[in-house]
Scaffold this motif. Structure first.
Motif, short mmCIF file in Angstrom:
data_model
loop_
_atom_site.label_atom_id
_atom_site.label_comp_id
_atom_site.label_asym_id
_atom_site.label_seq_id
_atom_site.Cartn_x
_atom_site.Cartn_y
_atom_site.Cartn_z
N ARG A 198 0.81 -1.21 0.00
CA ARG A 198 0.00 0.00 0.00
C ARG A 198 0.85 1.27 0.00
NH1 ARG A 198 -5.26 -0.19 2.13
NH2 ARG A 198 -4.60 -1.87 3.50
N ARG A 237 3.53 2.00 1.67
CA ARG A 237 4.10 2.44 2.95
C ARG A 237 5.61 2.25 2.92
NH1 ARG A 237 -0.65 4.62 4.65
NH2 ARG A 237 -2.23 3.06 5.04
N ASP A 292 -3.52 4.54 0.33
CA ASP A 292 -4.23 4.85 1.58
C ASP A 292 -5.71 5.09 1.27
OD1 ASP A 292 -5.26 6.25 3.93
OD2 ASP A 292 -3.17 6.34 4.56
N ASP A 293 -6.55 4.33 1.97
CA ASP A 293 -8.01 4.41 1.76
C ASP A 293 -8.57 5.80 1.90
OD1 ASP A 293 -8.59 1.87 1.28
OD2 ASP A 293 -9.38 1.39 3.27
N ARG A 294 -7.92 6.57 2.77
CA ARG A 294 -8.52 7.87 3.10
C ARG A 294 -8.41 8.87 1.96
NH1 ARG A 294 -5.15 8.94 8.11
NH2 ARG A 294 -3.72 7.67 6.91
N ASN A 318 -13.93 -1.96 0.60
CA ASN A 318 -13.11 -2.66 1.58
C ASN A 318 -12.68 -1.75 2.72
OD1 ASN A 318 -12.30 -5.15 2.10
ND2 ASN A 318 -10.51 -5.13 0.76
N GLN A 319 -13.18 -0.54 2.69
CA GLN A 319 -12.71 0.43 3.68
C GLN A 319 -13.30 0.15 5.05
OE1 GLN A 319 -13.96 4.08 1.95
NE2 GLN A 319 -12.31 4.11 0.45
N LEU A 320 -12.53 0.50 6.07
CA LEU A 320 -13.06 0.43 7.42
C LEU A 320 -14.15 1.48 7.54
CD1 LEU A 320 -9.83 0.36 9.62
CD2 LEU A 320 -11.04 -1.56 8.62
N ARG A 321 -15.21 1.12 8.20
CA ARG A 321 -16.27 2.11 8.39
C ARG A 321 -16.67 2.22 9.86
NH1 ARG A 321 -15.17 4.87 4.83
NH2 ARG A 321 -16.04 4.83 2.74
N ARG A 364 -9.32 12.71 13.26
CA ARG A 364 -8.63 12.38 12.00
C ARG A 364 -9.55 11.75 10.96
NH1 ARG A 364 -2.96 11.87 12.37
NH2 ARG A 364 -3.10 11.52 10.13
N PRO A 393 -13.32 11.67 9.03
CA PRO A 393 -14.56 12.44 8.83
C PRO A 393 -15.79 11.73 9.43
CG PRO A 393 -13.32 12.22 6.79
CD PRO A 393 -12.66 11.34 7.78
N ASP A 450 -18.08 9.53 7.29
CA ASP A 450 -17.55 8.31 6.67
C ASP A 450 -17.22 7.20 7.68
OD1 ASP A 450 -17.26 9.18 3.78
OD2 ASP A 450 -16.23 10.79 4.84
N TYR A 451 -17.04 7.57 8.93
CA TYR A 451 -16.59 6.58 9.91
C TYR A 451 -17.46 6.63 11.16
CZ TYR A 451 -12.38 6.26 7.06
OH TYR A 451 -11.51 6.07 6.02
N PHE A 463 -2.36 5.53 12.12
CA PHE A 463 -2.70 6.38 10.97
C PHE A 463 -1.62 6.36 9.89
CE2 PHE A 463 -6.12 7.69 13.63
CZ PHE A 463 -7.14 7.99 12.72
N LYS A 464 -0.39 6.08 10.29
CA LYS A 464 0.65 5.92 9.28
C LYS A 464 0.41 4.66 8.46
CE LYS A 464 4.85 8.10 10.95
NZ LYS A 464 6.02 7.89 11.78
N LEU A 465 -0.21 3.70 9.11
CA LEU A 465 -0.39 2.39 8.46
C LEU A 465 -1.88 2.07 8.33
CD1 LEU A 465 2.40 0.68 10.54
CD2 LEU A 465 2.47 0.97 8.07
N TRP A 466 -2.67 3.06 8.07
CA TRP A 466 -4.12 2.91 8.10
C TRP A 466 -4.56 1.73 7.22
CZ3 TRP A 466 -7.54 4.30 11.41
CH2 TRP A 466 -8.89 4.23 11.09
N PRO A 467 -5.25 0.76 7.82
CA PRO A 467 -5.54 -0.48 7.08
C PRO A 467 -6.89 -0.44 6.35
CG PRO A 467 -6.21 -0.73 9.35
CD PRO A 467 -5.72 0.69 9.21
N ASP A 468 -7.14 -1.46 5.56
CA ASP A 468 -8.50 -1.71 5.12
C ASP A 468 -8.93 -3.06 5.72
OD1 ASP A 468 -7.38 -3.70 3.57
OD2 ASP A 468 -7.49 -2.56 1.71
#
Lengths: 504, 368
Positions: A427, A429, A458-460, B2-5, B26, B28, B31-32, B245-250
């Motif tokens: 991703r 990183r 990044d998904d965001r 696939n995003q975290l919600r 961090r 919105p 969205d979350y 947040f540096k490694l924000w997953p899905d």
């Protein structure tokens, strides 16, 4: 009780490593009563390592009181904003590893994630277009970075490309003014302490015996003190980096004066091209397992931009480093300590780090073991992290046009590197480290430049409307292009700032 | 998609609400979804205050909590050092400011040692001297040793401010069961009801081998008095959130990203454990990193800096000296000035610091 100070330091070998060490130590420790002696022989030629450098050298020069314009004029130096890599990922590819950032991070998300999310859109273009130092390099422009951090002109740094054979004599003047004693002579013998095995003295051809407390081995590949006398041993990394020879030949300058070094991948290695004020430095680093000396020379000569200025000069090396860069009371700085091919212009950087860390851990006689252990630990880490970064250039390739590239593409790489690559592929990183030479923008430049495109980002990024991302990218691209455009040409800047007599 | 919600924070007190507030700041709102499952466990014997390291300024910037607001709601007092009382009853102060002033590329403690000054090193630390006198000014005067500051906050006030920033749904868990499988948490049963989320952030843990496993992220909670006093209670959450947040997953939770998070977390934990061992005067069988720090400091007063270092050099010096480890020698660079000149300069600096503290004390303007 008298403090067990180190009073006499003997540097064996001149050249870039020897005189950088002498200049650095005399500048910082000259006032402390330290006597510095440098032994060199005019009969022995110097390799003149590192015509191309990294931005760190600016700090070194400043710390020893060198005037930039004088230094550049004396060494026929040019400015350097990055390194161009040609044909590395695939034949026909080109990217620049810049000394600066790409784009602007937004909402804590790295710029390359936004770029990655839009690469299917033709208007997005190459990542290079979002870097000011790259755009300036492509236009052959230069001006020093701004100190105003709000300005896009503050987003890059610069290094130099210079005639390495002129750097050592230039530093010699500085060292001698600060009390460095130079002795002309050829080393013939090293005297060891019969009990602890430390170096006690060195003996010259004319029979002079020079005693010292601490010895710096700057004798180049031979390592006369560290290997010849102390038999330190060598960690070979040829399995990862099999290039073991180089052939160099300068040529006349041709075309605009470029503010970057070029490294062009060849069939069994790569060719460098370093534009100086008065000539262009060229060389071919190659693996003798995969190409003959004659063919390597031919490839170099066939690809010169101008007329050759001298006969080709061959070098042999083994990639790796001494098992202990500091062994007993001897520190190996420069080629005596190890060799990593100059693909990322790290040779002078590693000399500089050796000097900086020696100053940081400068020993007393009674603390030598502790200081030595720490020095070795930190320098080993430097070498290993540079090594991994170099391997990345070879391994992250799709080339299958020669046995050499097939080997490099499929070889087993250190776990430390394969984990980093996997993380980026997933991703985008970049593995975090506080220490080590190459930081995030460097890794991103090489990963993406060589075709490692992350499968996701990044998904965001998706939280911003697509049109806003496109608008952001278009604005940045335009900013970089316009900002580069208003810079003076590299040649003009050099002409008014530091024109060398060699060029006049 | 696939995003975290949907993200659940499991725990209570400052740990849970700080995590939730950070996520809210961090991510919105539209969205979350962030839900706090408030559990009943006590995080620790409350001292009614929370200690925040200087790095909390950055945290509060992210959370959009101004210093004025912090002061109003939590009666925040600036803290120029962390004051630790270890299990043996010894008091150790870890300053947020440098010892003396570096000169000619040489760190102060080397010049101090070289000069043979009889004044204690601590008296060259403006942060410590002001702390002892109960004084505070925002910035060190020009030429004086620099410092930063953290805060001592009222715990309830701070929790309230975090709750308002988190501004999110929460459920009081009278009963809670986590159904875990190979891939983290499959569901949770809260008050007899089955609930699920994409990511579970569990701040109740005080011991674990792996911080992040698939959709289950564990953050060390504040169960330890030492953590509380040194500001690690907040710092651990802050760092965990920054790493996340540096490694924000899905929802696929890539193993390589989780491994990277765990690598960074482990490196940080080693530093905290090392410092805690020093503070507890318990260095038998300590990590190689701490052995290296002790060896180097004993030899010449140098502080080895590791990747992802947490504590400043001054904090390490204070902790090492507090357990009786002294530097036997000093850096050669100290010899760049003569011993006489060094002693004279050191004495002048000592007088200047003492005078500054006295002036502030007389004016009474700097009282905390």
């Amino acid at each position: 009780m008298e403090e067990p100070k180190i009073n006499d330091i003997i540097i064996v070998g001149g050249g870039t490593a020897g005189w950088m060490t002498a200049a650095g130590l005399s500048s910082m420790l000259g006032k402390t009563g330290l006597k510095i002696t440098l032994i060199e022989s005019e009969a022995i030629g110097i390799v003149g390592v590192g015509e191309a450098t990294l931005p760190h050298i600016k700090f070194f020069n400043e710390s020893i009181g060198i005037n930039e314009a004088e230094f550049m004029a004396a060494t026929a130096a040019t400015f350097k904003l990055g390194i161009e890599f040609v044909n590395w990922g695939r034949i026909g590819d080109s990217y620049i590893h810049p000394f600066g950032e790409f784009g602007l991070a937004n909402a804590g998300i790295g710029f390359h994630h936004y770029w990655r999310s839009m690469i299917d859109d033709e208007a997005t273009g190459a990542l290079d277009e979002y870097s000011l130092p790259i755009m300036a390099s492509r236009m052959a422009k230069f001006k020093p970075p701004s100190e105003d951090i709000r300005s896009v002109h503050s987003t890059y740094r610069y290094a130099y490309q210079f005639d390495a054979t002129k750097y050592a004599p230039f530093l010699r003047q500085h060292g001698e003014v600060r009390g460095v004693k130079r002795i002309e002579g050829k080393l013939t013998q090293v005297h060891l302490h019969p009990e602890n095995g430390d170096i006690v003295a060195v003996e010259l051809e004319n029979g002079t015996v020079i005693k010292g407390d601490l010895f710096i081995d700057c004798t180049g590949f031979r390592g006369l003190l560290t290997q010849g006398a102390l038999e330190t041993g060598y960690d070979e990394w040829s399995n990862y980096l099999p290039c073991d020879r180089a052939v160099a030949a300068p040529c006349t300058s041709h075309g605009p004066l470029l503010p970057y070094t070029r490294a062009t991948a060849d069939k069994a290695g790569w060719r460098w091209r370093i534009p100086l004020q008065h000539r262009t430095g060229n060389g071919h680093v190659y693996s003798s397992q995969f190409i003959s000396d004659d063919d390597a020379q031919k490839s170099l000569i066939d690809n010169l931009d101008g007329e050759p200025l001298s006969e080709p000069h061959f070098l042999r090396f083994t990639t790796g480093k001494r098992k202990k860069l500091w062994n007993h009371n001897c520190i190996s700085i420069g080629l005596s300590g190890g060799f990593l091919e100059p693909l990322e212009s790290t040779s002078i950087y590693l000399i500089q780090e050796g000097i900086t860390k020696l100053l940081e851990y400068f020993p007393n006689k009674d603390t030598l073991a502790t200081d030595r252990d720490e020095y070795n630990l930190l320098m080993d880490l430097e070498f290993e992290r540079v090594r991994d970064f170099l391997i990345l250039h070879y391994h992250a390739t799709q080339r299958d046009d020669s046995d050499f590239w097939n080997y490099m593409r499929t070889m087993k790489i250190p776990d430390s590197l394969s984990e980093k690559m996997e993380l980026f592929r997933a991703r985008g990183r970049v593995a975090s480290y506080d220490r080590g030479l190459f930081l995030q923008p460097s890794w991103i430049a090489v990963y993406l430049g060589q075709g490692i495109i992350p499968s996701k980002w990044d998904d965001r990024v998706a939280l911003l409307p697509e049109k806003d991302v496109k608008h952001h990218l278009a604005g940045l691209k335009q900013l970089m292009r316009q900002s580069a455009d208003i810079m003076p040409s590299h040649a003009d800047y050099i002409a008014q700032y530091c024109l060398s007599e060699a060029r006049i | 998609m696939n995003q975290l919600r949907r993200i659940m924070v499991i725990g209570n007190s400052i740990e849970a609400w700080l995590s939730a507030a950070y996520l809210r700041a961090r991510l919105p709102r539209n969205d979350y979804q962030i839900i706090v499952i408030e559990t009943a466990e006590n995080s620790m014997a409350s001292s009614h205050t929370i200690f925040a390291r200087p790095s909390s300024k950055n945290l509060h910037h992210i959370l959009d909590i101004s210093e004025a607001n912090l002061s109003r709601v939590t009666h925040a007092k600036p803290a120029l050092c962390a004051t630790i009382t270890n299990s043996k009853g010894a008091i150790i102060e870890l300053p947020f400011g440098q010892y003396g002033v570096d000169r000619e590329g040489t760190e102060f403690q080397h010049i101090w040692k070289f000069s043979g000054s009889q004044q204690p090193l601590a008296e060259f630390n403006l942060a410590l001297m002001m702390h002892k006198a109960g004084l505070f000014i925002n910035n060190a005067p020009k030429g004086a040793p620099t410092y930063d500051y953290g805060y001592i906050l009222d715990e309830q006030g701070y929790e309230n401010i975090l709750k308002s920033k988190a501004s999110t749904q929460h459920i009081i868990a009278n009963s809670l069961k986590l159904n875990c499988g190979n891939k983290g948490i499959e569901e949770i049963n809260c008050n007899g009801e089955s609930l699920s989320a994409d990511l579970y952030i569990d701040v109740r843990s005080n011991d674990f081998d792996m911080a992040w496993n698939h959709n289950h992220l564990k953050i060390m909670g504040g169960f330890d008095m030492l953590d509380h006093q040194s500001g690690m209670r907040l710092y651990r959450i802050q760092m965990a959130m920054e790493r996340l947040f540096k490694l924000w997953p899905d929802r696929e939770f890539a193993a390589i990203e989780i491994a990277e998070y765990n690598r960074l977390e482990k490196a940080q934990s080693v530093h905290i454990n090392d410092m805690n061992r020093l503070l507890q005067h318990n260095i038998q069988g300590c990590s190689d990193a701490l052995k290296r720090k002790i060896r180097l400091f004993e030899s010449r007063g140098r502080i080895a800096i590791e990747d992802f270092e947490i504590y400043s050099k001054a904090e390490w010096i204070a902790a090492l000296k507090a357990i009786g480890i002294s530097a036997q020698n000093y850096d050669r660079l100290a010899h760049r000035i003569s011993a006489e000149a060094a002693l004279q300069w050191i004495d002048q600096l000592h007088t200047a610091i003492a005078n500054l503290v006295q002036q502030l004390s007389n004016k009474n303007t700097g009282k905390q």
